[in-house]
Design a protein around this motif. Structure first.
Motif, PDB file in Angstrom:
ATOM      1  N   GLY A   8       3.728   4.631   3.059  1.00  0.00           N
ATOM      2  CA  GLY A   8       3.879   3.183   2.950  1.00  0.00           C
ATOM      3  C   GLY A   8       4.310   2.549   4.255  1.00  0.00           C
ATOM      4  N   ILE A   9       5.212   3.207   4.958  1.00  0.00           N
ATOM      5  CA  ILE A   9       5.674   2.685   6.254  1.00  0.00           C
ATOM      6  C   ILE A   9       4.529   2.640   7.247  1.00  0.00           C
ATOM      7  CG2 ILE A   9       6.874   3.621   8.285  1.00  0.00           C
ATOM      8  CD1 ILE A   9       8.601   1.718   6.801  1.00  0.00           C
ATOM      9  N   TRP A  10       3.691   3.670   7.267  1.00  0.00           N
ATOM     10  CA  TRP A  10       2.572   3.687   8.214  1.00  0.00           C
ATOM     11  C   TRP A  10       1.538   2.626   7.872  1.00  0.00           C
ATOM     12  CZ3 TRP A  10       2.847   5.176  12.852  1.00  0.00           C
ATOM     13  CH2 TRP A  10       3.725   6.194  13.204  1.00  0.00           C
ATOM     14  N   LYS A  11       1.378   2.294   6.597  1.00  0.00           N
ATOM     15  CA  LYS A  11       0.476   1.202   6.223  1.00  0.00           C
ATOM     16  C   LYS A  11       1.013  -0.122   6.742  1.00  0.00           C
ATOM     17  CE  LYS A  11      -1.690   3.033   2.069  1.00  0.00           C
ATOM     18  NZ  LYS A  11      -1.865   2.848   0.625  1.00  0.00           N
ATOM     19  N   VAL A  12       2.321  -0.323   6.628  1.00  0.00           N
ATOM     20  CA  VAL A  12       2.938  -1.553   7.115  1.00  0.00           C
ATOM     21  C   VAL A  12       2.813  -1.640   8.636  1.00  0.00           C
ATOM     22  CG1 VAL A  12       5.145  -2.752   7.386  1.00  0.00           C
ATOM     23  CG2 VAL A  12       4.524  -1.778   5.176  1.00  0.00           C
ATOM     24  N   ILE A  13       3.094  -0.551   9.311  1.00  0.00           N
ATOM     25  CA  ILE A  13       2.993  -0.533  10.769  1.00  0.00           C
ATOM     26  C   ILE A  13       1.556  -0.794  11.217  1.00  0.00           C
ATOM     27  CG2 ILE A  13       3.135   0.963  12.808  1.00  0.00           C
ATOM     28  CD1 ILE A  13       5.621   2.249  11.489  1.00  0.00           C
ATOM     29  N   MET A  18      -2.307  -4.441  13.621  1.00  0.00           N
ATOM     30  CA  MET A  18      -3.644  -5.040  13.633  1.00  0.00           C
ATOM     31  C   MET A  18      -3.539  -6.569  13.679  1.00  0.00           C
ATOM     32  SD  MET A  18      -6.843  -4.446  13.773  1.00  0.00           S
ATOM     33  CE  MET A  18      -7.164  -2.828  13.177  1.00  0.00           C
ATOM     34  N   GLY A  19      -2.634  -7.137  12.907  1.00  0.00           N
ATOM     35  CA  GLY A  19      -2.446  -8.587  12.931  1.00  0.00           C
ATOM     36  C   GLY A  19      -1.978  -9.076  14.279  1.00  0.00           C
TER      37      GLY A  19
END
Length: 76
Positions: A8-13, A18-19
């Motif tokens: 989950g942390i890597w998805k947030v990072i 990307m944004g």
């Protein structure tokens, strides 16, 4: 449970990176085309004032960024 948390942390990072990359690319394009945009969006009779207005618009984007982050952080 730890593996799920790490994923989950890597998805947030990844999503925030990307944004940020897209946002900085947008600022890069706007800054690179400032001279061209000044003649298209502001009156062409005074090119110096038009260019300064374009740079002021560019600066406003940087000034407003933190307020947008605070706003969207509060509504989540």
């Amino acid at each position: 449970m730890s593996d799920k948390k790490t994923t989950g942390i890597w998805k947030v990072i990844s999503a925030s990176s990307m944004g940020t990359m897209i946002e900085w690319y947008d600022f890069y394009i706007f800054g690179s085309l400032a001279t061209l945009l000044s003649t298209k969006f502001f009156p062409p009779d005074n090119p110096t004032a038009a260019f300064l207005s374009t740079l002021a618009t560019f600066a406003a984007g940087f000034v407003v960024r933190p307020f947008g982050a605070l706003f969207f952080w509060k509504i989540r």
